[in-house]
Design a protein around this motif. Structure first.
Motif, PDB file in Angstrom:
ATOM      1  N   VAL A 129      -1.256   7.098 -16.410  1.00  0.00           N
ATOM      2  CA  VAL A 129      -1.427   6.090 -15.374  1.00  0.00           C
ATOM      3  C   VAL A 129      -1.646   4.754 -16.076  1.00  0.00           C
ATOM      4  N   PRO A 130      -0.678   3.851 -15.962  1.00  0.00           N
ATOM      5  CA  PRO A 130      -0.838   2.559 -16.629  1.00  0.00           C
ATOM      6  C   PRO A 130      -1.948   1.742 -15.977  1.00  0.00           C
ATOM      7  N   GLY A 131      -2.608   0.925 -16.780  1.00  0.00           N
ATOM      8  CA  GLY A 131      -3.625   0.023 -16.243  1.00  0.00           C
ATOM      9  C   GLY A 131      -2.976  -0.988 -15.316  1.00  0.00           C
ATOM     10  N   THR A 132      -3.736  -1.464 -14.351  1.00  0.00           N
ATOM     11  CA  THR A 132      -3.183  -2.425 -13.398  1.00  0.00           C
ATOM     12  C   THR A 132      -3.500  -3.868 -13.775  1.00  0.00           C
ATOM     13  N   ALA A 133      -4.421  -4.086 -14.679  1.00  0.00           N
ATOM     14  CA  ALA A 133      -4.759  -5.432 -15.142  1.00  0.00           C
ATOM     15  C   ALA A 133      -4.070  -5.691 -16.478  1.00  0.00           C
ATOM     16  N   SER A 134      -3.800  -6.914 -16.750  1.00  0.00           N
ATOM     17  CA  SER A 134      -3.162  -7.285 -18.005  1.00  0.00           C
ATOM     18  C   SER A 134      -3.985  -6.784 -19.191  1.00  0.00           C
ATOM     19  N   GLY A 135      -3.347  -6.049 -20.083  1.00  0.00           N
ATOM     20  CA  GLY A 135      -4.015  -5.535 -21.273  1.00  0.00           C
ATOM     21  C   GLY A 135      -4.858  -4.291 -21.045  1.00  0.00           C
ATOM     22  N   ALA A 136      -4.891  -3.788 -19.823  1.00  0.00           N
ATOM     23  CA  ALA A 136      -5.691  -2.594 -19.534  1.00  0.00           C
ATOM     24  C   ALA A 136      -5.044  -1.376 -20.186  1.00  0.00           C
ATOM     25  N   PRO A 137      -5.851  -0.438 -20.648  1.00  0.00           N
ATOM     26  CA  PRO A 137      -5.295   0.743 -21.315  1.00  0.00           C
ATOM     27  C   PRO A 137      -4.628   1.711 -20.333  1.00  0.00           C
ATOM     28  N   VAL A 138      -3.810   2.576 -20.883  1.00  0.00           N
ATOM     29  CA  VAL A 138      -3.192   3.651 -20.118  1.00  0.00           C
ATOM     30  C   VAL A 138      -4.180   4.808 -20.067  1.00  0.00           C
ATOM     31  N   VAL A 139      -4.283   5.441 -18.919  1.00  0.00           N
ATOM     32  CA  VAL A 139      -5.151   6.609 -18.759  1.00  0.00           C
ATOM     33  C   VAL A 139      -4.272   7.849 -18.811  1.00  0.00           C
ATOM     34  N   ALA A 140      -4.656   8.815 -19.623  1.00  0.00           N
ATOM     35  CA  ALA A 140      -3.923  10.078 -19.701  1.00  0.00           C
ATOM     36  C   ALA A 140      -4.638  11.114 -18.846  1.00  0.00           C
ATOM     37  N   LEU A 141      -3.849  11.921 -18.152  1.00  0.00           N
ATOM     38  CA  LEU A 141      -4.392  13.003 -17.334  1.00  0.00           C
ATOM     39  C   LEU A 141      -3.829  14.309 -17.854  1.00  0.00           C
ATOM     40  N   CYS A 142      -4.708  15.241 -18.124  1.00  0.00           N
ATOM     41  CA  CYS A 142      -4.309  16.586 -18.530  1.00  0.00           C
ATOM     42  C   CYS A 142      -5.174  17.539 -17.704  1.00  0.00           C
ATOM     43  N   ALA A 143      -4.562  18.255 -16.762  1.00  0.00           N
ATOM     44  CA  ALA A 143      -5.320  19.083 -15.827  1.00  0.00           C
ATOM     45  C   ALA A 143      -5.265  20.549 -16.211  1.00  0.00           C
ATOM     46  N   HIS A 144      -6.412  21.175 -16.230  1.00  0.00           N
ATOM     47  CA  HIS A 144      -6.590  22.603 -16.493  1.00  0.00           C
ATOM     48  C   HIS A 144      -7.250  23.150 -15.236  1.00  0.00           C
ATOM     49  N   LEU A 201      -0.845  19.153  -7.572  1.00  0.00           N
ATOM     50  CA  LEU A 201      -1.258  17.992  -8.359  1.00  0.00           C
ATOM     51  C   LEU A 201      -0.071  17.122  -8.734  1.00  0.00           C
ATOM     52  N   VAL A 202       1.002  17.753  -9.218  1.00  0.00           N
ATOM     53  CA  VAL A 202       2.198  16.994  -9.616  1.00  0.00           C
ATOM     54  C   VAL A 202       2.777  16.268  -8.405  1.00  0.00           C
ATOM     55  N   ALA A 203       2.900  16.946  -7.280  1.00  0.00           N
ATOM     56  CA  ALA A 203       3.450  16.318  -6.067  1.00  0.00           C
ATOM     57  C   ALA A 203       2.585  15.139  -5.624  1.00  0.00           C
ATOM     58  N   ASP A 204       1.272  15.310  -5.652  1.00  0.00           N
ATOM     59  CA  ASP A 204       0.380  14.222  -5.241  1.00  0.00           C
ATOM     60  C   ASP A 204       0.436  13.056  -6.217  1.00  0.00           C
ATOM     61  N   LEU A 205       0.532  13.352  -7.502  1.00  0.00           N
ATOM     62  CA  LEU A 205       0.660  12.276  -8.489  1.00  0.00           C
ATOM     63  C   LEU A 205       1.956  11.498  -8.265  1.00  0.00           C
ATOM     64  N   HIS A 206       3.053  12.204  -8.023  1.00  0.00           N
ATOM     65  CA  HIS A 206       4.314  11.519  -7.719  1.00  0.00           C
ATOM     66  C   HIS A 206       4.165  10.668  -6.460  1.00  0.00           C
ATOM     67  N   GLU A 207       3.469  11.217  -5.448  1.00  0.00           N
ATOM     68  CA  GLU A 207       3.288  10.503  -4.183  1.00  0.00           C
ATOM     69  C   GLU A 207       2.551   9.179  -4.368  1.00  0.00           C
ATOM     70  N   ILE A 208       1.609   9.129  -5.303  1.00  0.00           N
ATOM     71  CA  ILE A 208       0.863   7.887  -5.529  1.00  0.00           C
ATOM     72  C   ILE A 208       1.511   7.006  -6.594  1.00  0.00           C
ATOM     73  N   GLY A 209       2.715   7.397  -7.041  1.00  0.00           N
ATOM     74  CA  GLY A 209       3.471   6.524  -7.934  1.00  0.00           C
ATOM     75  C   GLY A 209       3.390   6.837  -9.417  1.00  0.00           C
ATOM     76  N   VAL A 210       2.860   7.985  -9.784  1.00  0.00           N
ATOM     77  CA  VAL A 210       2.798   8.370 -11.194  1.00  0.00           C
ATOM     78  C   VAL A 210       4.103   9.095 -11.524  1.00  0.00           C
ATOM     79  N   ALA A 211       5.049   8.356 -12.050  1.00  0.00           N
ATOM     80  CA  ALA A 211       6.417   8.859 -12.224  1.00  0.00           C
ATOM     81  C   ALA A 211       6.536   9.963 -13.271  1.00  0.00           C
ATOM     82  N   ASP A 212       5.697   9.935 -14.305  1.00  0.00           N
ATOM     83  CA  ASP A 212       5.878  10.897 -15.391  1.00  0.00           C
ATOM     84  C   ASP A 212       5.043  12.172 -15.245  1.00  0.00           C
ATOM     85  N   ALA A 213       4.441  12.391 -14.077  1.00  0.00           N
ATOM     86  CA  ALA A 213       3.647  13.611 -13.860  1.00  0.00           C
ATOM     87  C   ALA A 213       4.547  14.829 -13.985  1.00  0.00           C
ATOM     88  N   GLU A 214       4.089  15.800 -14.763  1.00  0.00           N
ATOM     89  CA  GLU A 214       4.875  17.018 -14.964  1.00  0.00           C
ATOM     90  C   GLU A 214       3.955  18.184 -15.268  1.00  0.00           C
TER      91      GLU A 214
END
Length: 109
Positions: A84-99, A60-73
Motif C-alpha cells: 500500500v503506497p503512502g498517500t503523502a509525499s515521501g511517505a513509505p510503502v506499507v507491506a501486508l503479509c497475511a497469515h 482478503l485479496v478481493a477486499d484489497l482489490h476493492e479498495i484499490g490495492v492493485a498488487d494484492a495476491e
C-alpha cells in the motif's frame, strides 16, 4: 446500583437495536473476516491445512482489490501479499503479509 439479572432471565436492553448502530466499513470487514472458521487441521498434510483458510485469503485479496490495492495476491500456500503506497509525499510503502489460520488449541468454531 441495578441488580444483576436473575438466572435464565433476559438482560435489560436500552431499546436500541443492532440496526441502529452501523460499524465503520473497516470494522464491518473485520467482523466478516472473524466469522470465517479458520482453525487448522493438524492431521492435514496440505498447506494451508483447510480450504476455509483459502476462503478467507480470497476474501482478503478481493477486499484489497476493492479498495484499490492493485498488487494484492495470494500464493499457492495461501499467504496474501500486498503493498500500500503512502498517500503523502515521501511517505513509505506499507507491506501486508497475511497469515490466517487459527491454532487447534483455540478453535474459532
Amino acid at each position: 446500583m441495578p441488580s444483576p439479572p436473575l438466572s435464565g432471565s433476559r438482560p435489560r436492553t436500552s431499546g436500541v437495536t443492532a440496526s441502529d448502530h452501523r460499524l465503520p466499513p473497516v470494522a464491518e470487514r473485520f467482523a466478516r473476516y472473524a466469522q470465517v472458521y479458520t482453525t487448522s487441521d493438524a492431521a492435514s498434510t496440505a498447506t494451508p491445512s483447510t480450504d476455509r483458510q483459502l476462503d478467507l485469503c480470497r476474501m482478503l485479496v478481493a477486499d484489497l482489490h476493492e479498495i484499490g490495492v492493485a498488487d494484492a495476491e495470494m500464493d499457492a500456500s495461501g499467504v496474501v501479499y500486498a503493498t500500500v503506497p503512502g498517500t503523502a509525499s515521501g511517505a513509505p510503502v506499507v507491506a501486508l503479509c497475511a497469515h490466517v489460520d487459527t491454532s487447534p488449541d483455540a478453535p474459532g468454531e
